[in-house]
Write a protein that holds these residues in place. Structure first.
Motif, PDB file in Angstrom:
ATOM      1  N   HIS B 286     -13.803  52.984 -29.345  1.00  0.00           N
ATOM      2  CA  HIS B 286     -15.004  53.177 -30.171  1.00  0.00           C
ATOM      3  C   HIS B 286     -15.976  54.134 -29.503  1.00  0.00           C
ATOM      4  CE1 HIS B 286     -14.525  50.495 -33.515  1.00  0.00           C
ATOM      5  NE2 HIS B 286     -13.946  49.625 -32.701  1.00  0.00           N
ATOM      6  N   LEU B 287     -16.186  53.912 -28.214  1.00  0.00           N
ATOM      7  CA  LEU B 287     -17.089  54.770 -27.453  1.00  0.00           C
ATOM      8  C   LEU B 287     -16.602  56.222 -27.508  1.00  0.00           C
ATOM      9  CD1 LEU B 287     -19.194  55.429 -25.271  1.00  0.00           C
ATOM     10  CD2 LEU B 287     -17.567  54.626 -23.590  1.00  0.00           C
ATOM     11  N   THR B 288     -15.311  56.404 -27.283  1.00  0.00           N
ATOM     12  CA  THR B 288     -14.767  57.752 -27.256  1.00  0.00           C
ATOM     13  C   THR B 288     -14.880  58.419 -28.619  1.00  0.00           C
ATOM     14  OG1 THR B 288     -13.147  56.797 -25.794  1.00  0.00           O
ATOM     15  CG2 THR B 288     -12.833  59.070 -26.397  1.00  0.00           C
ATOM     16  N   ARG B 289     -14.597  57.640 -29.652  1.00  0.00           N
ATOM     17  CA  ARG B 289     -14.666  58.208 -30.993  1.00  0.00           C
ATOM     18  C   ARG B 289     -16.087  58.660 -31.293  1.00  0.00           C
ATOM     19  NH1 ARG B 289     -12.881  54.064 -33.400  1.00  0.00           N
ATOM     20  NH2 ARG B 289     -10.760  54.332 -32.693  1.00  0.00           N
ATOM     21  N   TYR B 290     -17.025  57.879 -30.810  1.00  0.00           N
ATOM     22  CA  TYR B 290     -18.420  58.244 -31.025  1.00  0.00           C
ATOM     23  C   TYR B 290     -18.753  59.535 -30.293  1.00  0.00           C
ATOM     24  CZ  TYR B 290     -23.458  57.992 -30.682  1.00  0.00           C
ATOM     25  OH  TYR B 290     -24.781  58.289 -30.738  1.00  0.00           O
ATOM     26  N   TYR B 343     -25.317  48.833 -28.629  1.00  0.00           N
ATOM     27  CA  TYR B 343     -26.053  50.067 -28.862  1.00  0.00           C
ATOM     28  C   TYR B 343     -25.262  50.991 -29.788  1.00  0.00           C
ATOM     29  CZ  TYR B 343     -27.848  54.702 -27.885  1.00  0.00           C
ATOM     30  OH  TYR B 343     -28.332  55.973 -28.020  1.00  0.00           O
ATOM     31  N   LEU B 344     -23.968  51.141 -29.469  1.00  0.00           N
ATOM     32  CA  LEU B 344     -23.111  52.004 -30.277  1.00  0.00           C
ATOM     33  C   LEU B 344     -23.031  51.502 -31.712  1.00  0.00           C
ATOM     34  CD1 LEU B 344     -19.945  53.023 -28.335  1.00  0.00           C
ATOM     35  CD2 LEU B 344     -21.884  54.374 -29.023  1.00  0.00           C
ATOM     36  N   ALA B 345     -22.868  50.182 -31.850  1.00  0.00           N
ATOM     37  CA  ALA B 345     -22.726  49.629 -33.192  1.00  0.00           C
ATOM     38  C   ALA B 345     -23.955  49.966 -34.030  1.00  0.00           C
ATOM     39  CB  ALA B 345     -22.532  48.116 -33.129  1.00  0.00           C
ATOM     40  N   ARG B 346     -25.093  50.078 -33.372  1.00  0.00           N
ATOM     41  CA  ARG B 346     -26.294  50.451 -34.120  1.00  0.00           C
ATOM     42  C   ARG B 346     -26.300  51.923 -34.489  1.00  0.00           C
ATOM     43  NH1 ARG B 346     -30.387  46.863 -34.447  1.00  0.00           N
ATOM     44  NH2 ARG B 346     -31.880  48.450 -35.000  1.00  0.00           N
ATOM     45  N   LYS B 347     -25.770  52.739 -33.598  1.00  0.00           N
ATOM     46  CA  LYS B 347     -25.812  54.178 -33.838  1.00  0.00           C
ATOM     47  C   LYS B 347     -24.743  54.638 -34.821  1.00  0.00           C
ATOM     48  CE  LYS B 347     -27.814  56.939 -31.286  1.00  0.00           C
ATOM     49  NZ  LYS B 347     -29.086  57.623 -31.425  1.00  0.00           N
ATOM     50  N   GLU B 348     -23.564  54.089 -34.639  1.00  0.00           N
ATOM     51  CA  GLU B 348     -22.384  54.671 -35.258  1.00  0.00           C
ATOM     52  C   GLU B 348     -22.408  54.519 -36.769  1.00  0.00           C
ATOM     53  OE1 GLU B 348     -17.753  54.761 -33.903  1.00  0.00           O
ATOM     54  OE2 GLU B 348     -18.804  52.873 -33.940  1.00  0.00           O
ATOM     55  N   ARG B 349     -21.922  55.523 -37.430  1.00  0.00           N
ATOM     56  CA  ARG B 349     -21.827  55.471 -38.882  1.00  0.00           C
ATOM     57  C   ARG B 349     -20.369  55.326 -39.310  1.00  0.00           C
ATOM     58  NH1 ARG B 349     -25.261  58.839 -41.590  1.00  0.00           N
ATOM     59  NH2 ARG B 349     -27.390  58.061 -41.609  1.00  0.00           N
ATOM     60  N   ARG B 350     -19.570  56.248 -38.873  1.00  0.00           N
ATOM     61  CA  ARG B 350     -18.189  56.231 -39.334  1.00  0.00           C
ATOM     62  C   ARG B 350     -17.358  55.578 -38.253  1.00  0.00           C
ATOM     63  NH1 ARG B 350     -13.316  58.797 -39.415  1.00  0.00           N
ATOM     64  NH2 ARG B 350     -12.343  58.800 -41.461  1.00  0.00           N
ATOM     65  N   GLU B 351     -16.544  54.621 -38.643  1.00  0.00           N
ATOM     66  CA  GLU B 351     -15.944  53.781 -37.626  1.00  0.00           C
ATOM     67  C   GLU B 351     -14.560  54.236 -37.195  1.00  0.00           C
ATOM     68  OE1 GLU B 351     -15.024  52.133 -41.613  1.00  0.00           O
ATOM     69  OE2 GLU B 351     -16.728  52.995 -40.578  1.00  0.00           O
ATOM     70  N   LEU B 352     -13.813  54.936 -38.042  1.00  0.00           N
ATOM     71  CA  LEU B 352     -12.446  55.271 -37.626  1.00  0.00           C
ATOM     72  C   LEU B 352     -12.181  56.763 -37.794  1.00  0.00           C
ATOM     73  CD1 LEU B 352     -10.201  52.380 -38.905  1.00  0.00           C
ATOM     74  CD2 LEU B 352     -10.671  53.044 -36.578  1.00  0.00           C
TER      75      LEU B 352
END
Lengths: 344, 352
Positions: B286-290, B343-352
């Motif tokens: 997830h981190l990397t995808r972000y 923190y990421l879960a708050r920022k991220e929009r697209r998950e995959l």
């Protein structure tokens, strides 16, 4: 022409669904009778009837009303509650892996129980009565924490964000539990492990009474919301387009699901699997429409837990296997069988 | 109200293509910076411990080894295998998790979903209960066999049905079968009262890593990592959806089988050596995808670097918190990972 075919398809599905529901209900009644007869002292069906109508001996009445009946009622209630709670989670998150654990309910309750056990001097009588309260507080608090962490102003709550937040918080709590595990003395550890594996040990009417209001209010409420859940299942944009107040409905449904799951977990420990597998089984038996699927989940969950509890009491008499373990051992193979047989 | 929501969605859609783009420059930066940080981390990790050793001594221990000096012995026999094991395990779990998330298109997927962790756990429970005197090597061997059997059964059940192995079916079969195995191990553990020993093994620790394990594992892990990089293009396609991948001419069945094998080798080997440090496989992809976008050709190598970095860092922290006692690495990883993930879960929009 086309239209009549569609209508008749709906009709057959409804009829089929109703058949499934009644079969499940009959199975629960059969299981109920078997379960009453299972235990160290056996009661024949005739004795059972006599005792039910107040004509049994004192001993029979004690066994039936004080030990077996509350336990059976509890297992039916929590089975139904956990399965419906899981169905709501899967519906709202639109994720096959969602279950009550997603909102941290198992982790929160487990951590609180572990904290209490590890800092309480002995495993004497006092904590046994406090345990459900503590577990409920832990579960509800964790769910609220996850929800507020995932909440964003102006955007409200997005299912994906809630899902990831839930996973993260649950992982954090599990890590804390591991650390606590390692410094716990073996007797206490055994107690907590049994609790975590899920065993119905609250066998008095007090627990039934504490469970009942949640289920009597929330279960019908969720089933009443079945149509809303059908719409939510189409995706947020479509649901908004169809006039549903998505964020509000999601919040209400999730709150109901948390109430159902937290009150059950408080009494039964971590029987998480029912919430995952019950809704999937129901969906495969009666189709995805929530009007049928939610009652079917409730019945399936109840059947699964009462069966598991009976088996768990029967196999290793006089000791017991935690119900949660039996639930997974009988539920998973059946689920895998259905999975391999049906088309997705 | 509705109109507002719709227009907001319209905005989202216009912003989406920007979000979807992969970011090669960021990825390159992560690869280079990550490798440098990793080298530093390894150096610090080797020199730091119950006995502090200067970096210059580390240097000579590695390149001019002298068996008469205790410090050289410590470095050679204890610290180096440990830190290299950390690198291997971190990279493996992260890449396995990335592949699982790409293949199943489910943000909750990780290598545990293939029945690997629970298979290994079950094998360990059996070993602890019935063969308590088994040597370390055999424990590792059996837990790897358990992981393999678990993955094989999940994959087999998933592809048994008509219509073959769909992502949804893989996810469900994995979750159900893992639950079954965990329940069985829990039952065995409760019955034989070995739960705490199991928990300790399972919590994950790099302390016991030996050269021998590394020698056995590393060829497989390296081959699987290369395999993952070769597969990465196909996994990007698969992550767009099975129909799209097939429409682009991909033989999806073959890709999924290869992906599952790579996951099995990577995660199975790691679980066998250190236990289930599961969170790495979930959080790092997830981190990397972000950071680098949605192209798995970048996600996979970057995940490997970041995963290694996380485990090495966590292991270092685990030794520092309460010396000379060690805190389980799994707990530290969750401790570092959870706030970051939130923190990421708050920022991220697209998950995959």
């Amino acid at each position: 022409m086309q239209r009549t075919r569609v209508v008749s398809f709906e009709e057959t599905r409804r009829k089929h669904g109703l058949t499934v529901l009644s079969v499940l209900a009959v199975l629960i009644i059969i299981m109920f009778i078997i379960s009453v007869n299972t235990g160290y002292i056996r009661l024949t069906p005739l004795e059972l009837l006599n005792t039910l109508f107040g004509k049994g001996t004192d001993k029979q009445e004690l066994i039936l009303f004080q030990f077996r009946l509350p336990r059976i009622v509890i297992s039916i209630l929590i089975g139904a509650a956990l399965a419906v709670s899981g169905a709501v989670m899967q519906g709202v998150f639109r994720n096959d892996l969602a279950d009550p654990g997603i909102l941290g309910i198992n982790a929160g309750a487990g951590l609180m129980v572990m904290l209490m056990v590890s800092f309480y001097p002995t495993t004497s009588a006092a904590p046994v009565y406090l345990l459900p309260v503590v577990a409920f507080v832990g579960a509800a608090f964790t769910a609220a924490l996850i929800y507020s962490l995932a909440y964003k102003r102006h955007q409200g709550i997005a299912p994906i964000r809630l899902l990831l937040t839930g996973v993260a918080v649950a992982a954090g709590m599990s890590a804390a539990m591991i650390v606590l595990t390692l410094r716990l003395d073996p007797d206490k550890y055994q107690f907590v492990a049994t609790w975590l594996a899920g065993s119905i040990w609250g066998t008095s009417w007090k627990f039934v009474l504490s469970l009942l209001p949640w289920i009597v209010i929330l279960l019908p409420y969720v089933i009443y919301k079945a149509r809303v859940m059908n719409v939510l299942n189409l995706g947020e944009q479509t649901a908004t387009g169809l006039g549903a107040h998505v964020t509000r409905e999601q919040f209400r449904l999730l709150a109901a699901a948390v109430g159902l799951a937290a009150s059950s977990v408080a009494v039964s420990g971590g029987i998480g699997f029912v919430g995952l597998v019950g809704p999937h089984l129901a969906r495969r038996l009666v189709g995805p429409k929530h009007q049928l699927m939610l009652p079917a989940s409730a019945l399936l969950g109840a059947l699964l837990v009462i069966t598991a509890d009976t088996i768990g009491r029967r196999i290793l008499q006089p000791s017991e296997i935690p119900t949660g373990i039996v639930v997974a051992v009988i539920g998973a193979p059946y689920f895998l069988y259905l999975l391999a047989r049906t088309k997705s | 109200m509705n109109q507002q929501a719709v227009s907001r969605n319209g905005l989202d859609q216009r912003a989406e293509p920007l979000k979807l783009r992969s970011r090669p420059w960021a990825a390159t930066l992560i690869l280079i910076g990550g490798l440098i940080a990793l080298a530093l981390g390894i150096a610090v990790s080797v020199s730091f411990g119950a006995a502090d050793i200067k970096l210059s001594v580390v240097w000579t221990a590695v390149f001019h080894f002298n068996p008469d000096i205790t410090e050289h012995q410590i470095i050679r026999e204890l610290r180096l295998p440990r830190v290299l094991g950390g690198v291997m395990v971190g990279a493996s779990f992260a890449v396995a998790g990335a592949i699982m998330q790409g293949m199943t298109r489910n943000p909750l997927a990780d290598s545990g979903l293939m029945g690997i962790n629970s298979g290994a756990g079950f094998a360990l429970a059996i070993c602890f209960a019935f063969f308590p005197n088994l040597s370390f090597m055999y424990l590792i061997l059996y837990s790897f066999i358990g992981a393999g059997a678990g993955a094989g059964i999940v994959y087999g059940i998933g592809s048994l049905a008509k219509g073959g192995l769909t992502p949804a079916r893989l996810v469900l079969a994995g979750a159900a079968f893992s639950a079954l195995l965990s329940a069985l191990s829990e039952g065995v553990a409760l019955y034989f009262k070995i739960g705490q020993d199991l928990a300790f093994w399972y919590a994950g620790g790099l302390a016991g890593t030996k050269w021998f394990q590394l020698q056995v594992m590393s060829p497989w892990v390296i081959a699987a990592l290369i395999g993952a990089i070769i597969l990465s293009r196909s996994i990007t396609m698969l992550s767009l959806g099975e129909d799209i991948a097939r429409g682009l001419g991909q033989r999806t069945g073959l890709v999924k089988l290869a992906g599952a094998l790579v996951v099995l080798v990577l995660a199975g080997a790691s679980v066998a050596v250190v236990g289930a440090v599961g969170f790495v496989g979930l959080i790092i992809p997830h981190l990397t995808r972000y950071l680098v976008g949605v192209d798995y050709r970048w996600i996979i190598p970057c995940s490997a670097v970041l995963g290694a970095l996380l485990v090495v860092g966590a292991d270092l922290t685990a030794r520092m918190i309460n010396p000379p006692h060690e805190t389980p690495v799994g707990a530290i990883i969750a401790l570092i990972g959870v706030p970051f993930f939130l923190y990421l879960a708050r920022k991220e929009r697209r998950e995959l």
